[in-house]
Design a protein around this motif. Structure first.
Motif, PDB file in Angstrom:
ATOM      1  N   LEU A 176     -40.561  16.724  18.098  1.00  0.00           N
ATOM      2  CA  LEU A 176     -41.254  17.509  17.077  1.00  0.00           C
ATOM      3  C   LEU A 176     -40.948  17.057  15.655  1.00  0.00           C
ATOM      4  CD1 LEU A 176     -40.792  21.069  18.630  1.00  0.00           C
ATOM      5  CD2 LEU A 176     -42.784  19.554  18.789  1.00  0.00           C
ATOM      6  N   SER A 177     -39.665  16.861  15.344  1.00  0.00           N
ATOM      7  CA  SER A 177     -39.293  16.602  13.956  1.00  0.00           C
ATOM      8  C   SER A 177     -39.162  15.125  13.603  1.00  0.00           C
ATOM      9  CB  SER A 177     -37.961  17.293  13.647  1.00  0.00           C
ATOM     10  OG  SER A 177     -36.911  16.645  14.351  1.00  0.00           O
ATOM     11  N   ASP A 178     -39.080  14.251  14.591  1.00  0.00           N
ATOM     12  CA  ASP A 178     -38.884  12.816  14.377  1.00  0.00           C
ATOM     13  C   ASP A 178     -37.465  12.485  13.906  1.00  0.00           C
ATOM     14  OD1 ASP A 178     -40.467  10.635  15.050  1.00  0.00           O
ATOM     15  OD2 ASP A 178     -40.796  10.089  12.962  1.00  0.00           O
ATOM     16  N   ASP A 179     -36.557  13.492  13.891  1.00  0.00           N
ATOM     17  CA  ASP A 179     -35.152  13.234  13.585  1.00  0.00           C
ATOM     18  C   ASP A 179     -34.523  12.478  14.750  1.00  0.00           C
ATOM     19  OD1 ASP A 179     -35.274  14.618  11.185  1.00  0.00           O
ATOM     20  OD2 ASP A 179     -34.573  16.501  12.058  1.00  0.00           O
ATOM     21  N   VAL A 180     -33.458  11.762  14.477  1.00  0.00           N
ATOM     22  CA  VAL A 180     -32.706  11.107  15.538  1.00  0.00           C
ATOM     23  C   VAL A 180     -31.637  12.080  16.005  1.00  0.00           C
ATOM     24  CG1 VAL A 180     -31.106   9.229  16.072  1.00  0.00           C
ATOM     25  CG2 VAL A 180     -33.173   8.756  14.772  1.00  0.00           C
ATOM     26  N   ILE A 181     -31.573  12.285  17.311  1.00  0.00           N
ATOM     27  CA  ILE A 181     -30.615  13.193  17.914  1.00  0.00           C
ATOM     28  C   ILE A 181     -29.587  12.361  18.688  1.00  0.00           C
ATOM     29  CG2 ILE A 181     -30.294  15.128  19.511  1.00  0.00           C
ATOM     30  CD1 ILE A 181     -32.116  15.875  17.182  1.00  0.00           C
ATOM     31  N   VAL A 182     -28.323  12.664  18.460  1.00  0.00           N
ATOM     32  CA  VAL A 182     -27.240  12.052  19.226  1.00  0.00           C
ATOM     33  C   VAL A 182     -26.625  13.170  20.043  1.00  0.00           C
ATOM     34  CG1 VAL A 182     -25.038  10.819  19.154  1.00  0.00           C
ATOM     35  CG2 VAL A 182     -26.788  10.362  17.411  1.00  0.00           C
ATOM     36  N   ARG A 183     -26.807  13.111  21.364  1.00  0.00           N
ATOM     37  CA  ARG A 183     -26.214  14.113  22.254  1.00  0.00           C
ATOM     38  C   ARG A 183     -24.943  13.509  22.825  1.00  0.00           C
ATOM     39  NH1 ARG A 183     -31.881  15.884  24.795  1.00  0.00           N
ATOM     40  NH2 ARG A 183     -32.458  17.281  23.095  1.00  0.00           N
ATOM     41  N   LEU A 184     -23.868  14.254  22.727  1.00  0.00           N
ATOM     42  CA  LEU A 184     -22.550  13.759  23.084  1.00  0.00           C
ATOM     43  C   LEU A 184     -21.819  14.817  23.889  1.00  0.00           C
ATOM     44  CD1 LEU A 184     -20.304  11.598  22.440  1.00  0.00           C
ATOM     45  CD2 LEU A 184     -19.799  12.978  20.426  1.00  0.00           C
ATOM     46  N   GLY A 185     -21.132  14.391  24.942  1.00  0.00           N
ATOM     47  CA  GLY A 185     -20.351  15.332  25.736  1.00  0.00           C
ATOM     48  C   GLY A 185     -19.426  14.591  26.677  1.00  0.00           C
ATOM     49  N   TYR A 186     -18.547  15.341  27.323  1.00  0.00           N
ATOM     50  CA  TYR A 186     -17.672  14.749  28.328  1.00  0.00           C
ATOM     51  C   TYR A 186     -18.503  14.342  29.540  1.00  0.00           C
ATOM     52  CZ  TYR A 186     -13.602  16.341  25.720  1.00  0.00           C
ATOM     53  OH  TYR A 186     -12.662  16.537  24.745  1.00  0.00           O
ATOM     54  N   ALA A 187     -18.009  13.382  30.296  1.00  0.00           N
ATOM     55  CA  ALA A 187     -18.722  12.914  31.481  1.00  0.00           C
ATOM     56  C   ALA A 187     -19.017  14.056  32.445  1.00  0.00           C
ATOM     57  CB  ALA A 187     -17.922  11.804  32.169  1.00  0.00           C
ATOM     58  N   SER A 188     -18.145  15.050  32.491  1.00  0.00           N
ATOM     59  CA  SER A 188     -18.366  16.205  33.372  1.00  0.00           C
ATOM     60  C   SER A 188     -19.611  17.007  32.984  1.00  0.00           C
ATOM     61  CB  SER A 188     -17.138  17.116  33.375  1.00  0.00           C
ATOM     62  OG  SER A 188     -16.870  17.583  32.066  1.00  0.00           O
ATOM     63  N   ALA A 189     -20.114  16.826  31.762  1.00  0.00           N
ATOM     64  CA  ALA A 189     -21.300  17.554  31.297  1.00  0.00           C
ATOM     65  C   ALA A 189     -22.598  16.804  31.580  1.00  0.00           C
ATOM     66  CB  ALA A 189     -21.188  17.820  29.797  1.00  0.00           C
ATOM     67  N   THR A 190     -22.511  15.637  32.211  1.00  0.00           N
ATOM     68  CA  THR A 190     -23.694  14.803  32.439  1.00  0.00           C
ATOM     69  C   THR A 190     -24.860  15.572  33.054  1.00  0.00           C
ATOM     70  OG1 THR A 190     -22.316  12.838  32.601  1.00  0.00           O
ATOM     71  CG2 THR A 190     -24.523  12.691  33.537  1.00  0.00           C
ATOM     72  N   PRO A 191     -24.673  16.411  34.089  1.00  0.00           N
ATOM     73  CA  PRO A 191     -25.824  17.133  34.656  1.00  0.00           C
ATOM     74  C   PRO A 191     -26.553  18.017  33.652  1.00  0.00           C
ATOM     75  CG  PRO A 191     -23.931  17.286  36.130  1.00  0.00           C
ATOM     76  CD  PRO A 191     -23.442  16.682  34.839  1.00  0.00           C
ATOM     77  N   ARG A 192     -25.847  18.529  32.660  1.00  0.00           N
ATOM     78  CA  ARG A 192     -26.476  19.425  31.681  1.00  0.00           C
ATOM     79  C   ARG A 192     -27.419  18.679  30.725  1.00  0.00           C
ATOM     80  NH1 ARG A 192     -21.765  21.718  33.091  1.00  0.00           N
ATOM     81  NH2 ARG A 192     -20.331  20.862  31.577  1.00  0.00           N
ATOM     82  N   PHE A 193     -27.227  17.381  30.573  1.00  0.00           N
ATOM     83  CA  PHE A 193     -28.127  16.599  29.728  1.00  0.00           C
ATOM     84  C   PHE A 193     -29.565  16.692  30.244  1.00  0.00           C
ATOM     85  CE2 PHE A 193     -24.256  14.959  28.105  1.00  0.00           C
ATOM     86  CZ  PHE A 193     -24.509  14.242  26.961  1.00  0.00           C
ATOM     87  N   ALA A 194     -29.733  16.764  31.562  1.00  0.00           N
ATOM     88  CA  ALA A 194     -31.074  16.801  32.167  1.00  0.00           C
ATOM     89  C   ALA A 194     -31.840  18.070  31.819  1.00  0.00           C
ATOM     90  CB  ALA A 194     -30.954  16.663  33.678  1.00  0.00           C
ATOM     91  N   HIS A 195     -31.146  19.131  31.409  1.00  0.00           N
ATOM     92  CA  HIS A 195     -31.809  20.405  31.105  1.00  0.00           C
ATOM     93  C   HIS A 195     -32.188  20.547  29.633  1.00  0.00           C
ATOM     94  CE1 HIS A 195     -31.015  21.809  35.135  1.00  0.00           C
ATOM     95  NE2 HIS A 195     -29.764  21.383  35.008  1.00  0.00           N
TER      96      HIS A 195
END
Length: 87
Positions: A41-60
């Motif tokens: 929507l905004s054309d901003d660059v998003i950097v999503r960062l988390g521990y490897a244990s959070a990998t499944p949550r990236f899909a949501h």
């Protein structure tokens, strides 16, 4: 891993970090996952960062469009980069 001598920073690069902080960041980096892309929507660059244990949550999370190096550099210059921590 061998310790390399501190090299002078390249012109225009970020200042060097203290050696112990750099070692901690390198160790932490092995435990992190990230995704980088442009917000639909905004054309901003998003950097999503988390521990490897959070990998499944990236899909949501909302999808990010791919962004090339030039687009990333432009977003950095224009302060259009948003960092999101994923739990």
């Amino acid at each position: 891993m061998t310790d390399l001598p501190d090299l002078p920073p390249e012109p225009g690069s970020a200042p060097a970090l203290p050696a112990d902080l750099e070692r901690h960041l390198e160790a932490l980096g092995g435990q992190l996952v990230w995704r980088i892309g442009k917000d639909e929507l905004s054309d901003d660059v998003i950097v999503r960062l988390g521990y490897a244990s959070a990998t499944p949550r990236f899909a949501h999370l909302p999808r990010l469009r791919s962004a090339g190096d030039a687009e990333l550099q432009e977003a950095l210059k224009e302060s259009r980069v948003i960092v999101e921590w994923v739990d």
